[in-house]
Design an enzyme around this catalytic site. Sequence first.
Site, PDB file in Angstrom:
ATOM      1  N   GLY A 119       0.836  -1.191   0.000  1.00  0.00           N
ATOM      2  CA  GLY A 119       0.000   0.000   0.000  1.00  0.00           C
ATOM      3  C   GLY A 119       0.873   1.244   0.000  1.00  0.00           C
ATOM      4  O   GLY A 119       0.554   2.259  -0.638  1.00  0.00           O
ATOM      5  N   THR A 120       1.985   1.157   0.702  1.00  0.00           N
ATOM      6  CA  THR A 120       2.909   2.297   0.775  1.00  0.00           C
ATOM      7  C   THR A 120       3.426   2.661  -0.621  1.00  0.00           C
ATOM      8  O   THR A 120       3.477   3.837  -0.990  1.00  0.00           O
ATOM      9  CB  THR A 120       4.092   1.931   1.705  1.00  0.00           C
ATOM     10  OG1 THR A 120       3.562   1.646   2.996  1.00  0.00           O
ATOM     11  CG2 THR A 120       5.108   3.053   1.795  1.00  0.00           C
ATOM     12  N   ASN A 134      -6.883   4.661   9.514  1.00  0.00           N
ATOM     13  CA  ASN A 134      -6.339   3.452  10.137  1.00  0.00           C
ATOM     14  C   ASN A 134      -6.336   3.508  11.658  1.00  0.00           C
ATOM     15  O   ASN A 134      -6.289   2.471  12.313  1.00  0.00           O
ATOM     16  CB  ASN A 134      -4.917   3.178   9.627  1.00  0.00           C
ATOM     17  CG  ASN A 134      -4.062   4.409   9.578  1.00  0.00           C
ATOM     18  OD1 ASN A 134      -4.453   5.421   8.990  1.00  0.00           O
ATOM     19  ND2 ASN A 134      -2.895   4.353  10.182  1.00  0.00           N
ATOM     20  N   GLN A 194      -7.347   0.720   4.187  1.00  0.00           N
ATOM     21  CA  GLN A 194      -8.145   0.189   5.309  1.00  0.00           C
ATOM     22  C   GLN A 194      -9.578  -0.128   4.889  1.00  0.00           C
ATOM     23  O   GLN A 194     -10.273  -0.859   5.587  1.00  0.00           O
ATOM     24  CB  GLN A 194      -8.180   1.199   6.467  1.00  0.00           C
ATOM     25  CG  GLN A 194      -6.863   1.372   7.184  1.00  0.00           C
ATOM     26  CD  GLN A 194      -6.484   0.175   8.044  1.00  0.00           C
ATOM     27  OE1 GLN A 194      -7.328  -0.592   8.491  1.00  0.00           O
ATOM     28  NE2 GLN A 194      -5.187  -0.003   8.267  1.00  0.00           N
ATOM     29  N   SER A 223      -4.142  -2.862  -0.362  1.00  0.00           N
ATOM     30  CA  SER A 223      -3.046  -3.719   0.090  1.00  0.00           C
ATOM     31  C   SER A 223      -3.613  -5.045   0.602  1.00  0.00           C
ATOM     32  O   SER A 223      -4.520  -5.056   1.437  1.00  0.00           O
ATOM     33  CB  SER A 223      -2.299  -2.988   1.205  1.00  0.00           C
ATOM     34  OG  SER A 223      -1.260  -3.785   1.698  1.00  0.00           O
ATOM     35  N   HIS A 244      -2.653  -7.485   2.599  1.00  0.00           N
ATOM     36  CA  HIS A 244      -2.572  -8.029   3.965  1.00  0.00           C
ATOM     37  C   HIS A 244      -3.607  -7.443   4.911  1.00  0.00           C
ATOM     38  O   HIS A 244      -3.711  -7.866   6.063  1.00  0.00           O
ATOM     39  CB  HIS A 244      -1.154  -7.886   4.535  1.00  0.00           C
ATOM     40  CG  HIS A 244      -0.748  -6.508   4.942  1.00  0.00           C
ATOM     41  ND1 HIS A 244      -0.686  -6.128   6.260  1.00  0.00           N
ATOM     42  CD2 HIS A 244      -0.368  -5.432   4.227  1.00  0.00           C
ATOM     43  CE1 HIS A 244      -0.262  -4.856   6.329  1.00  0.00           C
ATOM     44  NE2 HIS A 244      -0.062  -4.420   5.103  1.00  0.00           N
ATOM     45  N   THR A 280      10.258  -8.070 -11.438  1.00  0.00           N
ATOM     46  CA  THR A 280       9.601  -9.355 -11.707  1.00  0.00           C
ATOM     47  C   THR A 280       8.368  -9.502 -10.825  1.00  0.00           C
ATOM     48  O   THR A 280       8.422  -9.238  -9.624  1.00  0.00           O
ATOM     49  CB  THR A 280      10.597 -10.502 -11.439  1.00  0.00           C
ATOM     50  OG1 THR A 280      11.710 -10.303 -12.310  1.00  0.00           O
ATOM     51  CG2 THR A 280       9.969 -11.860 -11.702  1.00  0.00           C
ATOM     52  N   CYS A 332       2.295   1.383  12.394  1.00  0.00           N
ATOM     53  CA  CYS A 332       3.463   1.942  11.724  1.00  0.00           C
ATOM     54  C   CYS A 332       4.104   3.022  12.584  1.00  0.00           C
ATOM     55  O   CYS A 332       5.305   3.237  12.529  1.00  0.00           O
ATOM     56  CB  CYS A 332       3.072   2.517  10.391  1.00  0.00           C
ATOM     57  SG  CYS A 332       1.812   1.537   9.605  1.00  0.00           S
TER      58      CYS A 332
HETATM   59  N1  PLP Z   1      -2.444   3.379   4.052  1.00  0.00           N
HETATM   60  C1  PLP Z   1      -3.135   3.052   5.142  1.00  0.00           C
HETATM   61  C2  PLP Z   1      -4.394   3.790   5.469  1.00  0.00           C
HETATM   62  C3  PLP Z   1      -2.685   2.027   5.983  1.00  0.00           C
HETATM   63  O1  PLP Z   1      -3.378   1.712   7.084  1.00  0.00           O
HETATM   64  C4  PLP Z   1      -1.486   1.363   5.654  1.00  0.00           C
HETATM   65  C5  PLP Z   1      -0.943   0.320   6.552  1.00  0.00           C
HETATM   66  O2  PLP Z   1      -1.274   0.200   7.703  1.00  0.00           O
HETATM   67  C6  PLP Z   1      -0.813   1.727   4.487  1.00  0.00           C
HETATM   68  C7  PLP Z   1      -1.317   2.743   3.721  1.00  0.00           C
HETATM   69  C8  PLP Z   1       0.447   1.033   4.096  1.00  0.00           C
HETATM   70  O3  PLP Z   1       0.157  -0.224   3.524  1.00  0.00           O
HETATM   71  P1  PLP Z   1       1.284  -1.361   3.501  1.00  0.00           P
HETATM   72  O4  PLP Z   1       1.366  -1.898   4.883  1.00  0.00           O
HETATM   73  O5  PLP Z   1       0.771  -2.367   2.518  1.00  0.00           O
HETATM   74  O6  PLP Z   1       2.527  -0.711   3.044  1.00  0.00           O
END
Ligand code: PLP
Length: 528
Positions: A205-206, A285, A313, A333, A335, A371, A459
């Site tokens: 997601g990042t 989040n 989220q 994302s 996970h 890849t 995070c």
């Molecule tokens: N954006 C939000 C709102 C999130 O909650 C998170 C992760 O907690 C991310 C982005 C980042 O996603 P990733 O953990 O896949 O890098």
Amino acid sequence: MKMSTKARYGLYACIKLAEKFGDEFISILDIAKEINVSDGYLEQIIAKLKKDGIVLSQRGSLGGYKLAESPLNVSVGRILRSVEDNLEIVDCLSSDCKSQCTCVSRGLWQNLYKQINLYLDGITLQQLVNSSNGMSRIYLDHAATTPLDEDVLRAMLPYMTDIFGNSHSQHFFGREAMAGVDKARQQVANAINAKPSEIYFVGSGTEADNWALKGIALQRASLGKHIIVSSIEHHAVLNSAEWLKNSGFDVTFLPVDKYGMVTPEILEKAMRPDTILVSIMYANNEVGTIQPIEQLSEIVHKGKAVFHVDAVQAVGSIPVDVKKLNVDLLSLSAHKFYGPKGVGALYIRNGLNIQKFIVGGGQERSMRGGTTNTAGVVGLGYAIEKAVKNLEKNNSHIKTLRDAFVERVTKEIPYVRYNGHPTERLPGNASFSFEFIEGESILMLLDFAGVAVSSGSACSSGSLDPSHVLLAMGVPIEISHGTIRFSIGKHNTMSQIDYVVDKLKEVIGRLRMMSPLFVLKEGEDKNV
Ligand code: PLP
């Protein structure tokens, strides 16, 4: 499957050694007594484990056996293979097959054998110890990550073994892998009402957020230099915005109301003729607040700006329809919805131009080099399809638990503040600030009681800075320090919720007894 009594006793013995793992050697008599087997028989089993370097021995009065390494590093598969030689599932795998003709069933058994070993290799001795201790562990941190669903893992496994080709290779192996990637792209597109050509797979997601912000800002810099992001975004967005600010863009960090909501009025005021990009998350989040994306989108699109939504989220927790929301880019994302870690996707509306972020080979229609993580992408596709299919059923369960939890906490624990919007919030989120005490201490004591929660966003935990989200919502700093995020998932049960509230009451009570601020407050209340 052949797993003899010998293998079972080998495993029991290793569990006992794991429970006592340390410097000490344990006598064979003690182990034999604990697992109820003769020491002579056990000695034969342990000799095999010793030969394979799983246990160490020492002679003498303090002699005995101990594990050669931490139980965290020893897999169940390794122990069973050591004692059992091979975990053969059918005779034709162990004996030399004399048949010269192609045998279809042999391939099938070989594959099953591989999968069984993979499964057993994925379980550590420590995990067995934890479950045999009967320590109930309760996971209430689903906003940080979710456990991988077993059927998602099953869908992924062939792409880690037999279907190992590079999805960009021209031969059969490549085409087979690419078929899995294509299917996943279609599954993601269906889940958010997009076209497969609008889905780009990324590493997280990042990465999706970084690409959206930097890629659009650099692409449209000649049209204007103004960017808007909300002040409660995830750091993936906030730090991308900071990066752009340091690169000469003008960034507005939008304020939010006391519920963590970006109101249309706030956004309207911030929009300028030179605004080229607006990025606002769908659901927060930390406090779970859901933004009015459809209304905000109308405002964004009055000018020439492009609208990015971080839905990391939201996807899998609430319905997400990119056409209805009318967004140009959207991050997700795997996970966060019981899929694998390290894989995400960015939706980019067809026709929208964006600069590349990760340059390299021609993958992802030459827009994202590297890849393809085939197994991860297949897991993402499977997980999102499943999450959307079961959304209502899961949400009704999760929301029932969350509402019961909130009701008990607010009734039974004094001086508590429920953060976020009362109704417009993610079904599993309950963020509470407990006055007069520190979130980190609550987290630690709950951890000791087997309950996993977060003291902010996963995070940002690790830093003792107050949460930027709570501060933006106007929560006083001293109260924000006592915040815990509980995030409920589909596997939680009502009895777990009851256990957590009971433990929480105990923990809060204990910590407040040690808090000078609380003692002072109680004194004041008594004097009134
Ligand atoms: N954006 C939000 C709102 C999130 O909650 C998170 C992760 O907690 C991310 C982005 C980042 O996603 P990733 O953990 O896949 O890098």
